[in-house]
Every structure is written in C-alpha cells, then in structure tokens.
Design a protein around this motif. Structure first.
Motif, mmCIF file in Angstrom:
data_model
loop_
_atom_site.group_PDB
_atom_site.id
_atom_site.type_symbol
_atom_site.label_atom_id
_atom_site.label_comp_id
_atom_site.label_asym_id
_atom_site.label_seq_id
_atom_site.Cartn_x
_atom_site.Cartn_y
_atom_site.Cartn_z
ATOM 1 N N ASN A 108 0.811 -1.221 0.000
ATOM 2 C CA ASN A 108 0.000 0.000 0.000
ATOM 3 C C ASN A 108 0.846 1.274 0.000
ATOM 4 O OD1 ASN A 108 -2.714 0.972 -0.105
ATOM 5 N ND2 ASN A 108 -2.487 1.656 2.015
ATOM 6 N N THR A 109 1.994 1.240 0.654
ATOM 7 C CA THR A 109 2.838 2.442 0.692
ATOM 8 C C THR A 109 3.391 2.804 -0.683
ATOM 9 O OG1 THR A 109 4.791 1.166 1.295
ATOM 10 C CG2 THR A 109 3.513 2.134 3.109
ATOM 11 N N LYS A 110 3.347 1.864 -1.610
ATOM 12 C CA LYS A 110 3.865 2.101 -2.958
ATOM 13 C C LYS A 110 2.748 2.375 -3.964
ATOM 14 C CE LYS A 110 7.671 -0.947 -1.830
ATOM 15 N NZ LYS A 110 8.165 -2.308 -1.935
ATOM 16 N N LEU A 111 1.518 2.549 -3.471
ATOM 17 C CA LEU A 111 0.368 2.807 -4.341
ATOM 18 C C LEU A 111 -0.060 4.266 -4.238
ATOM 19 C CD1 LEU A 111 -1.804 -0.353 -3.541
ATOM 20 C CD2 LEU A 111 -0.513 0.093 -5.637
ATOM 21 N N PRO A 112 -0.658 4.806 -5.311
ATOM 22 C CA PRO A 112 -1.184 6.169 -5.216
ATOM 23 C C PRO A 112 -2.397 6.211 -4.289
ATOM 24 C CG PRO A 112 -1.760 5.186 -7.336
ATOM 25 C CD PRO A 112 -0.851 4.213 -6.638
ATOM 26 N N ASP A 113 -2.674 7.388 -3.752
ATOM 27 C CA ASP A 113 -3.858 7.550 -2.902
ATOM 28 C C ASP A 113 -5.101 7.155 -3.680
ATOM 29 O OD1 ASP A 113 -2.274 8.468 -0.859
ATOM 30 O OD2 ASP A 113 -2.694 10.593 -1.256
ATOM 31 N N LEU A 114 -6.061 6.597 -2.988
ATOM 32 C CA LEU A 114 -7.308 6.165 -3.604
ATOM 33 C C LEU A 114 -8.305 7.308 -3.522
ATOM 34 C CD1 LEU A 114 -8.495 3.672 -4.916
ATOM 35 C CD2 LEU A 114 -9.199 2.882 -2.669
ATOM 36 N N MET A 115 -8.809 7.744 -4.663
ATOM 37 C CA MET A 115 -9.713 8.895 -4.733
ATOM 38 C C MET A 115 -11.151 8.512 -5.078
ATOM 39 S SD MET A 115 -7.661 11.071 -3.874
ATOM 40 C CE MET A 115 -6.337 12.209 -4.102
ATOM 41 N N SER A 116 -11.411 7.229 -5.326
ATOM 42 C CA SER A 116 -12.751 6.766 -5.675
ATOM 43 C C SER A 116 -12.824 5.282 -5.368
ATOM 44 C CB SER A 116 -13.016 7.000 -7.175
ATOM 45 O OG SER A 116 -14.278 6.484 -7.538
ATOM 46 N N PHE A 117 -14.041 4.757 -5.357
ATOM 47 C CA PHE A 117 -14.198 3.318 -5.243
ATOM 48 C C PHE A 117 -13.649 2.678 -6.513
ATOM 49 C CE2 PHE A 117 -17.533 4.669 -2.266
ATOM 50 C CZ PHE A 117 -17.153 3.918 -1.164
ATOM 51 N N VAL A 118 -13.112 1.475 -6.367
ATOM 52 C CA VAL A 118 -12.505 0.763 -7.476
ATOM 53 C C VAL A 118 -13.473 -0.315 -7.949
ATOM 54 C CG1 VAL A 118 -10.571 -0.730 -8.135
ATOM 55 C CG2 VAL A 118 -10.201 1.159 -6.551
ATOM 56 N N LEU A 119 -13.671 -0.392 -9.267
ATOM 57 C CA LEU A 119 -14.473 -1.470 -9.830
ATOM 58 C C LEU A 119 -13.604 -2.721 -9.930
ATOM 59 C CD1 LEU A 119 -16.362 0.376 -12.709
ATOM 60 C CD2 LEU A 119 -17.184 -0.161 -10.413
ATOM 61 N N PRO A 120 -14.156 -3.888 -9.625
ATOM 62 C CA PRO A 120 -13.372 -5.116 -9.762
ATOM 63 C C PRO A 120 -13.040 -5.358 -11.230
ATOM 64 C CG PRO A 120 -15.334 -5.497 -8.420
ATOM 65 C CD PRO A 120 -15.479 -4.139 -9.056
ATOM 66 N N GLY A 121 -11.787 -5.387 -11.548
ATOM 67 C CA GLY A 121 -11.370 -5.615 -12.920
ATOM 68 C C GLY A 121 -10.004 -5.049 -13.174
ATOM 69 N N GLY A 122 -9.741 -4.769 -14.437
ATOM 70 C CA GLY A 122 -8.427 -4.285 -14.841
ATOM 71 C C GLY A 122 -7.657 -5.412 -15.465
ATOM 72 N N THR A 123 -6.498 -5.714 -14.924
ATOM 73 C CA THR A 123 -5.690 -6.811 -15.445
ATOM 74 C C THR A 123 -6.297 -8.156 -15.025
ATOM 75 O OG1 THR A 123 -4.277 -6.968 -13.491
ATOM 76 C CG2 THR A 123 -3.594 -5.396 -15.221
ATOM 77 N N PRO A 124 -5.947 -9.236 -15.730
ATOM 78 C CA PRO A 124 -6.441 -10.554 -15.293
ATOM 79 C C PRO A 124 -6.083 -10.869 -13.842
ATOM 80 C CG PRO A 124 -5.583 -10.707 -17.520
ATOM 81 C CD PRO A 124 -5.226 -9.328 -17.006
ATOM 82 N N ALA A 125 -4.875 -10.510 -13.410
ATOM 83 C CA ALA A 125 -4.479 -10.765 -12.018
ATOM 84 C C ALA A 125 -5.355 -9.985 -11.050
ATOM 85 C CB ALA A 125 -3.010 -10.403 -11.804
ATOM 86 N N ALA A 126 -5.588 -8.714 -11.350
ATOM 87 C CA ALA A 126 -6.414 -7.889 -10.465
ATOM 88 C C ALA A 126 -7.844 -8.411 -10.409
ATOM 89 C CB ALA A 126 -6.396 -6.435 -10.930
ATOM 90 N N ALA A 127 -8.400 -8.789 -11.546
ATOM 91 C CA ALA A 127 -9.771 -9.316 -11.570
ATOM 92 C C ALA A 127 -9.870 -10.583 -10.721
ATOM 93 C CB ALA A 127 -10.205 -9.590 -13.011
#
Length: 191
Positions: A108-127
């Motif tokens: 988490n320390t290496k991720l950008p701040d979250l500004m909205s809810f995230v939809l499940p999806g994106g890359t195959p790994a993330a989904a």
C-alpha cells in the motif's frame, strides 16, 4: 505430511462429512460452509497466481497465503474443546495476522492515494484477486455466522480472514499496474 492414496470414500454419499474431530455433520453445516468458503478463496488465489508469476513479490505473498489458508481450514474444521491444550491443534496465530498487515503496508505504501471506489477488474491478475476478495468476505460472514450460533471460532482465525480481504483489495490495486491501471467507479455515470 498427509498421504492421500484414496480420493473417494463414499462416506459423503448421504450428504454428510466429518470434521477434523471425527464428528459427522451435514455437508450444509455452517462450519462446513465456513471452511468451504476458505477453500474457494484458496482456489481463486490459485487462479490469480497464474497471472502473477512475473511479480516475484506478490506471487511469493500469495504462495504463503495459500498455505496459510490450509491452516485456516484446519482451524475452522476443528471446533475448539473447552479443555484444549494450547498448541495441540493447528490454529491460526496472531503472528500470521501480523504478517498480513505487514504485507498490506508493504504494497500500500507504494500505491497512489485512492480517490474513488474501485471497480473489480483491470488486469487478469487484479480481476482474479477481486474475485478472491469477495469469496474471502463470504468466508468471513460464514465464520461470523458460526460465532453467532454459539460455535467456537478462534479470534486469530476471524482476524486473519478479515485482514486477508483487506490484503486482497490492496493486492488487486498492486496488480493493476501499481494502481495506475485501476478502473474507478463514476457515481451516476450511466443515468
């Protein structure tokens, strides 16, 4: 080491199974539902790992968690006896919960701040990790249902499931290009 030479036993043909204690219960028993959802979470992680082989850090975390989910399943399938001697049964430990928290913080320390809810999806790994997260949340609800029914569930086991769903959310963000390829919810976008 467990040796499994015979896969089918026919003992479940009548809709029952045995807990780790040897007690016979319905396959629809709430305890079986709880550790069954943990098993489903583990299967989802196996699918996710097909897509994380190129990410040594995340894949190693997921490999460790898959092993710990077997520990969790053993914990949930073994109701604690009032006279249980500490360390006599395979139980989730607070140190395993702490290790999940450390992994969450590391990603988490290496991720950008979250500004909205995230939809499940994106890359195959993330989904796949988002799917694992939702199944993990169901496992948590089943464990809570056990507790509400007066059945014993260890505190570390419940904390582990709760923290695991948090880890899987952060891991999904990580798998989406370290948060750069996330799919965000846009409130009211389709009105």
């Amino acid at each position: 080491m467990v040796t499994l030479n015979r896969i089918y036993t026919r003992t479940g043909d009548a809709g029952t199974t045995r807990l780790a204690t040897g007690a016979t219960v319905s396959k629809a028993d709430i305890r079986v539902e709880a550790y069954g959802a943990v098993d489903e979470t583990n299967a989802c992680l196996g699918l996710a790992r097909v897509h994380t082989v190129g990410d040594a850090l995340l894949d190693a975390m997921l490999a460790r968690i898959q092993n710990e989910l077997f520990d969790l399943g053993a914990d949930l399938s073994t109701p604690a006896a009032p006279d249980e001697i500490a360390g006599s049964k395979l139980r989730i430990l607070d140190s395993q919960v702490g290790r999940l928290e450390t992994a969450i913080d590391e990603l988490n320390t290496k991720l950008p701040d979250l500004m909205s809810f995230v939809l499940p999806g994106g890359t195959p790994a993330a989904a796949a990790l988002h799917l694992a997260r939702t199944v993990c949340r169901r496992a948590e609800r089943e464990a809570v249902r056990l507790i509400e029914a007066g059945e014993p569930v260890s505190g570390p086991a419940l904390r582990y499931i709760n923290r695991l769903s948090d880890f899987l959310f952060v891991a999904a963000r990580w798998a989406n290009g370290r948060g750069e390829a996330e799919v965000f919810w846009v409130s009211g976008a389709t009105r």
